[in-house]
Design a protein around this motif. Structure first.
Motif, PDB file in Angstrom:
ATOM      1  N   LEU A  18       0.812  -1.146   0.111  1.00  0.00           N
ATOM      2  CA  LEU A  18       0.025   0.096   0.019  1.00  0.00           C
ATOM      3  C   LEU A  18       0.875   1.314   0.026  1.00  0.00           C
ATOM      4  CD1 LEU A  18      -2.701  -1.095   2.749  1.00  0.00           C
ATOM      5  CD2 LEU A  18      -2.827  -1.148   0.265  1.00  0.00           C
ATOM      6  N   ILE A  19       1.957   1.067   0.566  1.00  0.00           N
ATOM      7  CA  ILE A  19       3.028   2.342   0.813  1.00  0.00           C
ATOM      8  C   ILE A  19       4.192   1.940   0.324  1.00  0.00           C
ATOM      9  CG2 ILE A  19       4.025   4.193   2.406  1.00  0.00           C
ATOM     10  CD1 ILE A  19       1.766   3.222   4.370  1.00  0.00           C
ATOM     11  N   SER A  20       4.849   2.659  -0.824  1.00  0.00           N
ATOM     12  CA  SER A  20       6.135   2.489  -1.176  1.00  0.00           C
ATOM     13  C   SER A  20       7.192   3.631  -1.181  1.00  0.00           C
ATOM     14  CB  SER A  20       6.119   2.200  -2.649  1.00  0.00           C
ATOM     15  OG  SER A  20       5.632   3.158  -3.544  1.00  0.00           O
ATOM     16  N   SER A  21       6.566   4.675  -0.223  1.00  0.00           N
ATOM     17  CA  SER A  21       7.320   5.691  -0.074  1.00  0.00           C
ATOM     18  C   SER A  21       8.284   5.378   1.153  1.00  0.00           C
ATOM     19  CB  SER A  21       6.688   7.018   0.175  1.00  0.00           C
ATOM     20  OG  SER A  21       7.540   8.093   0.761  1.00  0.00           O
ATOM     21  N   PHE A  22       9.755   5.249   1.050  1.00  0.00           N
ATOM     22  CA  PHE A  22      10.446   4.951   2.297  1.00  0.00           C
ATOM     23  C   PHE A  22      10.393   6.065   3.282  1.00  0.00           C
ATOM     24  CE2 PHE A  22      14.837   5.132   4.533  1.00  0.00           C
ATOM     25  CZ  PHE A  22      14.814   3.634   5.117  1.00  0.00           C
ATOM     26  N   ARG A  23      10.237   7.407   2.889  1.00  0.00           N
ATOM     27  CA  ARG A  23      10.092   8.490   3.883  1.00  0.00           C
ATOM     28  C   ARG A  23       8.978   8.284   4.941  1.00  0.00           C
ATOM     29  NH1 ARG A  23      10.942  13.710   0.537  1.00  0.00           N
ATOM     30  NH2 ARG A  23      13.147  13.214  -0.499  1.00  0.00           N
ATOM     31  N   VAL A  24       7.738   8.059   4.288  1.00  0.00           N
ATOM     32  CA  VAL A  24       6.821   7.864   5.287  1.00  0.00           C
ATOM     33  C   VAL A  24       6.709   6.841   6.219  1.00  0.00           C
ATOM     34  CG1 VAL A  24       4.073   7.452   5.090  1.00  0.00           C
ATOM     35  CG2 VAL A  24       5.155   8.913   3.384  1.00  0.00           C
ATOM     36  N   VAL A  25       7.238   5.551   5.816  1.00  0.00           N
ATOM     37  CA  VAL A  25       7.486   4.381   6.453  1.00  0.00           C
ATOM     38  C   VAL A  25       8.398   4.534   7.516  1.00  0.00           C
ATOM     39  CG1 VAL A  25       8.044   1.987   6.515  1.00  0.00           C
ATOM     40  CG2 VAL A  25       6.433   2.745   4.769  1.00  0.00           C
ATOM     41  N   GLY A  26       9.544   5.194   6.993  1.00  0.00           N
ATOM     42  CA  GLY A  26      10.837   5.487   7.977  1.00  0.00           C
ATOM     43  C   GLY A  26      10.232   6.259   8.982  1.00  0.00           C
ATOM     44  N   VAL A  27       9.411   7.598   8.667  1.00  0.00           N
ATOM     45  CA  VAL A  27       9.049   8.410   9.755  1.00  0.00           C
ATOM     46  C   VAL A  27       8.137   7.649  10.892  1.00  0.00           C
ATOM     47  CG1 VAL A  27       7.753  10.465  10.162  1.00  0.00           C
ATOM     48  CG2 VAL A  27       9.545  10.488   8.595  1.00  0.00           C
ATOM     49  N   ALA A  28       7.244   6.741  10.335  1.00  0.00           N
ATOM     50  CA  ALA A  28       6.231   5.924  11.327  1.00  0.00           C
ATOM     51  C   ALA A  28       7.150   5.094  12.096  1.00  0.00           C
ATOM     52  CB  ALA A  28       5.510   5.375  10.350  1.00  0.00           C
ATOM     53  N   ILE A  29       8.074   4.381  11.623  1.00  0.00           N
ATOM     54  CA  ILE A  29       8.864   3.587  12.279  1.00  0.00           C
ATOM     55  C   ILE A  29       9.631   4.311  13.402  1.00  0.00           C
ATOM     56  CG2 ILE A  29      10.656   1.898  12.375  1.00  0.00           C
ATOM     57  CD1 ILE A  29       9.402   0.630   9.814  1.00  0.00           C
ATOM     58  N   ALA A  30      10.167   5.386  12.880  1.00  0.00           N
ATOM     59  CA  ALA A  30      11.245   6.153  13.840  1.00  0.00           C
ATOM     60  C   ALA A  30      10.264   6.832  15.166  1.00  0.00           C
ATOM     61  CB  ALA A  30      11.779   7.276  13.012  1.00  0.00           C
ATOM     62  N   VAL A  31       8.939   7.334  14.613  1.00  0.00           N
ATOM     63  CA  VAL A  31       8.299   7.767  15.787  1.00  0.00           C
ATOM     64  C   VAL A  31       8.073   6.896  16.633  1.00  0.00           C
ATOM     65  CG1 VAL A  31       5.762   8.714  16.258  1.00  0.00           C
ATOM     66  CG2 VAL A  31       7.514   9.630  14.305  1.00  0.00           C
ATOM     67  N   GLY A  32       7.588   5.350  16.138  1.00  0.00           N
ATOM     68  CA  GLY A  32       7.115   4.440  17.025  1.00  0.00           C
ATOM     69  C   GLY A  32       8.475   3.783  17.846  1.00  0.00           C
ATOM     70  N   ILE A  33       9.481   3.857  17.572  1.00  0.00           N
ATOM     71  CA  ILE A  33      10.639   3.431  18.036  1.00  0.00           C
ATOM     72  C   ILE A  33      10.830   4.493  19.454  1.00  0.00           C
ATOM     73  CG2 ILE A  33      13.209   3.054  18.110  1.00  0.00           C
ATOM     74  CD1 ILE A  33      12.982   1.834  15.251  1.00  0.00           C
ATOM     75  N   PHE A  34      11.006   5.591  18.769  1.00  0.00           N
ATOM     76  CA  PHE A  34      11.119   6.876  19.897  1.00  0.00           C
ATOM     77  C   PHE A  34       9.941   6.718  21.021  1.00  0.00           C
ATOM     78  CE2 PHE A  34       9.741  11.056  21.186  1.00  0.00           C
ATOM     79  CZ  PHE A  34      10.807  11.427  21.735  1.00  0.00           C
ATOM     80  N   LEU A  35       8.640   6.507  20.668  1.00  0.00           N
ATOM     81  CA  LEU A  35       7.822   6.288  21.737  1.00  0.00           C
ATOM     82  C   LEU A  35       7.918   5.102  22.392  1.00  0.00           C
ATOM     83  CD1 LEU A  35       4.504   7.584  19.733  1.00  0.00           C
ATOM     84  CD2 LEU A  35       5.693   8.637  21.566  1.00  0.00           C
ATOM     85  N   PHE A  36       8.460   4.123  22.143  1.00  0.00           N
ATOM     86  CA  PHE A  36       8.767   2.885  22.577  1.00  0.00           C
ATOM     87  C   PHE A  36       9.835   2.942  23.582  1.00  0.00           C
ATOM     88  CE2 PHE A  36      10.884  -1.217  23.235  1.00  0.00           C
ATOM     89  CZ  PHE A  36       9.634  -1.873  23.799  1.00  0.00           C
ATOM     90  N   LEU A  37      10.760   3.922  23.064  1.00  0.00           N
ATOM     91  CA  LEU A  37      11.924   3.954  24.201  1.00  0.00           C
ATOM     92  C   LEU A  37      11.832   4.971  25.290  1.00  0.00           C
ATOM     93  CD1 LEU A  37      14.891   4.511  21.524  1.00  0.00           C
ATOM     94  CD2 LEU A  37      14.610   2.623  23.246  1.00  0.00           C
ATOM     95  N   ILE A  38      10.815   6.070  24.927  1.00  0.00           N
ATOM     96  CA  ILE A  38      10.361   6.886  26.106  1.00  0.00           C
ATOM     97  C   ILE A  38       9.653   6.114  26.963  1.00  0.00           C
ATOM     98  CG2 ILE A  38       8.748   9.206  26.544  1.00  0.00           C
ATOM     99  CD1 ILE A  38      11.487   9.507  25.173  1.00  0.00           C
ATOM    100  N   ALA A  39       8.666   5.077  26.477  1.00  0.00           N
ATOM    101  CA  ALA A  39       7.881   4.334  27.479  1.00  0.00           C
ATOM    102  C   ALA A  39       8.731   3.335  28.467  1.00  0.00           C
ATOM    103  CB  ALA A  39       6.925   3.531  26.824  1.00  0.00           C
ATOM    104  N   LEU A  40       9.797   3.130  27.782  1.00  0.00           N
ATOM    105  CA  LEU A  40      10.811   2.126  28.475  1.00  0.00           C
ATOM    106  C   LEU A  40      11.565   3.117  29.603  1.00  0.00           C
ATOM    107  CD1 LEU A  40      11.858  -0.768  28.413  1.00  0.00           C
ATOM    108  CD2 LEU A  40      13.687  -0.024  26.842  1.00  0.00           C
TER     109      LEU A  40
END
Length: 182
Positions: A18-40
């Motif tokens: 559905l998504i082929s743009s690496f920027r969109v996916v990269g930003v979503a994954i980076a925000v997810g990892i950031f939030l996971f680290l903050i929760a940790l």
């Protein structure tokens, strides 16, 4: 939970094509990892009753709250004309998202269908395509309201987290020496 959901949705979008743009996916994954680290950080600070970790968790969570509340209110406040202008700017500034949209929504062009342009849609072969703007605008209003509402809900749970962290941070550690000062 939200961080894992963000990472999972980005992976799902790539997996199903559905998504082929690496920027969109990269930003979503980076925000997810950031939030996971903050929760940790918050979890470790709460378990160890570590004042500094809890302080940084509280400050970062407050900043995330401010950003999320701002984005949620902005997405809920956009009218149809502003949505249309925002979509047109996005359409003109990206090629990978444009091809994904044309392929997934079976449309060509933004406002008008031009048979001389290249289009990755199935309807392009029969030259019976409709422009993408009306289809995207129909979805965008619904998606903006949904994302704004979900963001607003989670922003208020974040402010609850800030308040609880503030309250817990100022309590004495029950394992510490009773005569010690905080």
């Amino acid at each position: 939970l939200v961080s894992l959901l963000l990472i999972g949705i980005a992976a799902w979008g790539i997996g199903f094509g559905l998504i082929s743009s690496f920027r969109v996916v990269g930003v979503a994954i980076a925000v997810g990892i950031f939030l996971f680290l903050i929760a940790l950080v918050g979890l470790i600070g709460a378990v160890k009753h570590h004042q500094v970790l809890l302080f940084f968790y509280m400050i970062i969570l407050l900043l995330v709250f401010i950003v999320q509340l701002s984005v949620s209110c902005a997405s809920l406040a956009l009218n149809k004309e502003q949505q249309s202008q925002l979509l047109e700017v996005g359409w003109n500034n990206t090629n990978s998202a444009r091809t994904d949209i044309e392929r997934n929504l079976n449309c060509c062009g933004f406002r008008v269908f031009d048979p001389n342009e290249v289009c990755s849609s199935d309807c392009f072969r029969s030259h019976q395509c409709q422009p993408c703007a009306p289809i995207i605008e129909e979805y965008s209003g619904m998606v903006l309201r949904f994302v704004g509402g979900i963001g607003l809900f989670f922003s208020f749970t974040e402010i609850l987290g800030v308040w609880l962290t503030y309250r817990y941070r100022n309590q004495k550690d029950p394992r510490a020496n009773p005569s010690a000062f905080l």
